[in-house]
Write an enzyme that holds these catalytic residues in place. Structure first.
Site, PDB file in Angstrom:
ATOM      1  N   HIS A 137       5.522  -0.488  -1.333  1.00  0.00           N
ATOM      2  CA  HIS A 137       5.497   0.349  -2.539  1.00  0.00           C
ATOM      3  C   HIS A 137       6.597  -0.071  -3.506  1.00  0.00           C
ATOM      4  O   HIS A 137       6.354  -0.296  -4.702  1.00  0.00           O
ATOM      5  CB  HIS A 137       5.727   1.829  -2.175  1.00  0.00           C
ATOM      6  CG  HIS A 137       4.531   2.504  -1.595  1.00  0.00           C
ATOM      7  ND1 HIS A 137       3.259   2.367  -2.101  1.00  0.00           N
ATOM      8  CD2 HIS A 137       4.425   3.379  -0.558  1.00  0.00           C
ATOM      9  CE1 HIS A 137       2.420   3.103  -1.397  1.00  0.00           C
ATOM     10  NE2 HIS A 137       3.099   3.723  -0.450  1.00  0.00           N
ATOM     11  N   HIS A 172       5.533  -0.244   4.986  1.00  0.00           N
ATOM     12  CA  HIS A 172       4.714   0.550   4.049  1.00  0.00           C
ATOM     13  C   HIS A 172       5.521   0.904   2.802  1.00  0.00           C
ATOM     14  O   HIS A 172       5.091   0.651   1.668  1.00  0.00           O
ATOM     15  CB  HIS A 172       4.239   1.829   4.750  1.00  0.00           C
ATOM     16  CG  HIS A 172       3.436   2.740   3.888  1.00  0.00           C
ATOM     17  ND1 HIS A 172       2.059   2.779   3.912  1.00  0.00           N
ATOM     18  CD2 HIS A 172       3.815   3.676   2.969  1.00  0.00           C
ATOM     19  CE1 HIS A 172       1.623   3.675   3.036  1.00  0.00           C
ATOM     20  NE2 HIS A 172       2.670   4.243   2.457  1.00  0.00           N
ATOM     21  N   GLU A 173       6.696   1.472   3.004  1.00  0.00           N
ATOM     22  CA  GLU A 173       7.517   1.895   1.870  1.00  0.00           C
ATOM     23  C   GLU A 173       8.101   0.697   1.119  1.00  0.00           C
ATOM     24  O   GLU A 173       8.210   0.730  -0.112  1.00  0.00           O
ATOM     25  CB  GLU A 173       8.644   2.824   2.342  1.00  0.00           C
ATOM     26  CG  GLU A 173       8.158   4.151   2.896  1.00  0.00           C
ATOM     27  CD  GLU A 173       7.328   4.932   1.894  1.00  0.00           C
ATOM     28  OE1 GLU A 173       7.607   4.854   0.673  1.00  0.00           O
ATOM     29  OE2 GLU A 173       6.381   5.617   2.311  1.00  0.00           O
TER      30      GLU A 173
END
Length: 230
Positions: free
Chosen positions: A37, A33-34
């Site tokens: 980003h 997820h990170e």
């Protein structure tokens, strides 16, 4: 030596395996997820995450201890946010929204992949002689799919600093956008209060189960492929 082996074999491994089966999926989901980003921000012109070593698959770089515990126990939580310098974007509001959306989109893709793996591995593992290991692997794969879907749903809540707020705010006027972004530092307190009072629990679980149900055809595809390969 035999007595030591007997002690090991006599231990109850169910609790540590259960913990491991929750922590491993959480680490996979928050790391990707990170990373999503940071990588999308990098593609859009912001090298901050790369410069600070956050474009990595090393989960330690992304862990927020409280968020990890929340995710492992309640299936909803958060990671250490990837640093983003919006001044590096050519179109700050638009690029911020795209960067924010990258995390939940990545989690939906992860959920699809692990649902497929669940279906693919189901028959081979069920036919295995080692029932405990087979069940652990299936539970871990299914938990990864569920937690990833839950992380996508959770992060789309339009409360700062969650991704949903950045996506929603990008459609507002610049003045309103800046005012709302100032309350970001209080957002996590609001979220913790919402969880503590159980206001968010049931709606989030219902939404997550809805997403899993809609994506479960990936598990069916995997199951059919696994059956054909046996």
């Amino acid at each position: 030596m035999s007595s030591f082996s007997n002690v090991i074999n006599g231990l109850d491994w169910s609790v540590p395996l259960e913990i491991l089966g929750s922590v491993i999926p959480a680490l996979i989901c928050i790391t990707l997820h990170e990373l999503s980003h940071g990588y999308v921000a990098y593609l859009l012109g912001d090298p901050t995450a790369k410069r600070m070593g956050r474009l990595t698959l090393n989960p330690i770089k992304h862990i927020d201890i409280v968020g990890l515990i929340m995710m492992a126990v309640f299936k909803f939580g958060w990671a250490k946010p990837v640093p983003i310098d919006y001044r590096n974007f050519k179109h700050p509001k638009r690029d911020t929204a795209i960067t924010a959306a990258a995390g939940p989109i990545a989690n939906v893709i992860i959920a699809c992949v692990f649902l497929f793996l669940y279906g693919l591995l189901f028959l081979p593992l069920m036919m295995s002689d080692n029932e405990a290991i087979s069940q652990f692997l299936l539970n871990t794969v299914s938990a990864t799919a569920y937690i990833s879907a839950a992380l996508a749903v959770f992060n789309l809540i339009p409360i700062p600093p969650l991704d949903g707020s950045k996506i929603l705010f990008s459609f507002l006027s610049n003045e309103t956008y800046m005012k709302l972004m100032r309350i970001e530092q209080y957002g996590m307190i609001i979220l913790i209060l919402l969880f503590a009072t159980d206001i968010m629990g049931n709606p989030l679980q219902t939404a997550t189960q809805f997403v899993i149900d809609k994506l479960f055809f990936f598990a069916d595809w995997g199951f059919e492929l696994g059956k054909a390969l046996i």
